[in-house]
Motif scaffolding. Structure first.
Motif, mmCIF file in Angstrom:
data_model
loop_
_atom_site.group_PDB
_atom_site.id
_atom_site.type_symbol
_atom_site.label_atom_id
_atom_site.label_comp_id
_atom_site.label_asym_id
_atom_site.label_seq_id
_atom_site.Cartn_x
_atom_site.Cartn_y
_atom_site.Cartn_z
ATOM 1 N N CYS A 48 0.834 -1.274 -0.110
ATOM 2 C CA CYS A 48 0.154 0.222 0.091
ATOM 3 C C CYS A 48 0.756 1.236 -0.067
ATOM 4 O O CYS A 48 0.146 2.496 -0.034
ATOM 5 C CB CYS A 48 -0.867 -0.025 1.170
ATOM 6 S SG CYS A 48 -2.084 -1.199 1.335
ATOM 7 N N LEU A 76 -2.614 2.385 7.992
ATOM 8 C CA LEU A 76 -3.619 2.081 6.842
ATOM 9 C C LEU A 76 -4.958 2.968 6.878
ATOM 10 O O LEU A 76 -5.113 3.758 5.769
ATOM 11 C CB LEU A 76 -3.834 0.652 6.629
ATOM 12 C CG LEU A 76 -2.689 -0.330 6.322
ATOM 13 C CD1 LEU A 76 -3.547 -1.703 6.928
ATOM 14 C CD2 LEU A 76 -2.260 -0.014 4.958
ATOM 15 N N ALA A 99 -5.638 1.457 -5.733
ATOM 16 C CA ALA A 99 -5.092 1.676 -4.374
ATOM 17 C C ALA A 99 -5.964 1.594 -3.153
ATOM 18 O O ALA A 99 -5.721 1.080 -2.064
ATOM 19 C CB ALA A 99 -4.666 3.093 -4.602
ATOM 20 N N LYS A 102 -6.287 -2.224 -2.335
ATOM 21 C CA LYS A 102 -5.054 -2.860 -1.684
ATOM 22 C C LYS A 102 -5.224 -2.024 -0.072
ATOM 23 O O LYS A 102 -4.845 -2.699 0.931
ATOM 24 C CB LYS A 102 -3.791 -2.059 -2.047
ATOM 25 C CG LYS A 102 -3.337 -2.818 -3.361
ATOM 26 C CD LYS A 102 -2.271 -2.392 -4.036
ATOM 27 C CE LYS A 102 -1.765 -3.026 -5.196
ATOM 28 N NZ LYS A 102 -0.757 -2.709 -5.803
ATOM 29 N N LEU A 103 -5.595 -0.842 0.053
ATOM 30 C CA LEU A 103 -5.678 -0.300 1.474
ATOM 31 C C LEU A 103 -6.757 -1.055 2.280
ATOM 32 O O LEU A 103 -6.588 -1.494 3.609
ATOM 33 C CB LEU A 103 -6.080 1.154 1.396
ATOM 34 C CG LEU A 103 -4.911 2.096 1.294
ATOM 35 C CD1 LEU A 103 -5.262 3.563 0.575
ATOM 36 C CD2 LEU A 103 -4.016 2.033 2.128
#
Length: 248
Positions: A48, A76, A99, A102-103
């Protein structure tokens, strides 16, 4: 901040040959911070962030394991919040789905590791429901595993069945992911009661046959690990059944 002393892949090794090129592999630093955390935890967090961002992260190696996980979850969430703010009046989901995905996967991973089962389920269900490519079933695979851990065995079995077919076609029956999918289904079937033991054992036998054929193939580096995971799972299930049991 922890200083890297090398790195490791999913096998806990630095050198796994061509397998390092698989999309699920990632060079997780081998140092005092990351060595107490699992490979998946490290990968799902580190992917990330850019290399420059990672170098600046306040990763305190003196923290306990739970303290590290809490820190990673906080970092995160902070990045998700800042990225959402930067995307206003839209959201990160709108402007950079990869993105965002993934986070949220990283957040789900930390929640699960911290035992926040209800929060983890909420997060992974959101990832399933909001995925832009509806043919991608990777998050369903994670959901099935979580449902199995929660004791929701019938739901785990049904959720994972289409995932197994998808993984067989996408990666091959002897891929670590497809083998893992079969184990989720087999364990979920086993846990639903004695009337389904034979069905579960047949699937476990299929898993062992597939593992036996991994040598020399593209997934050979995972063969020993997959055998160990499967044998351990079967042994634990048989132990739960008591002394009157038969081997797979």
């Amino acid at each position: 901040m922890a200083s890297p002393t090398g790195y490791r892949y999913s096998q806990g090794k630095r050198d796994i040959g061509e397998a390092a090129n698989f999309s699920w592999e990632y060079p997780v630093p081998a140092n005092e911070f990351w060595n107490t955390l699992g490979f998946v935890t490290g990968r799902n967090f580190l992917q990330c962030f850019s290399a420059d961002e990672i170098a600046r992260l306040p990763l305190d190696s003196t923290l306990s394991k739970s303290g590290k996980l809490e820190l990673l979850l906080k970092l995160l969430r902070e990045k998700l919040s800042s990225q959402d703010a930067a995307a206003a009046p839209q959201t990160l989901y709108d402007v950079n789905y990869e993105a965002w995905d993934k986070l949220l996967l990283g957040i789900y991973t930390m929640q699960g590791q911290l035992g926040q089962s209800a929060d983890a389920e909420k997060t992974i269900r959101m990832l399933v429901d909001r995925r832009k490519d509806k043919t991608n079933l990777s998050h369903l695979h994670n959901l099935s595993g979580l449902l199995d851990e929660q004791g929701k065995y019938a739901e785990a079995e049904e959720t994972e069945k289409p995932v197994k077919l998808w993984l067989d076609e996408r990666l091959g029956k002897d891929s670590p992911q497809a083998l893992g999918s079969r184990r989720i289904i087999a364990r979920a079937i086993w846990k639903q009661g004695p009337s389904r033991r034979a069905e579960a054992k047949e699937l476990f036998s299929e898993v062992m046959d597939l593992i036996g054929g991994m040598g020399g193939g593209q997934f050979a580096v995972y063969q020993a690990e997959q055998r160990e995971i499967t044998e351990k799972m079967v042994a634990e299930l048989e132990k739960e059944d008591g002394p009157e049991r038969t081997s797979i």
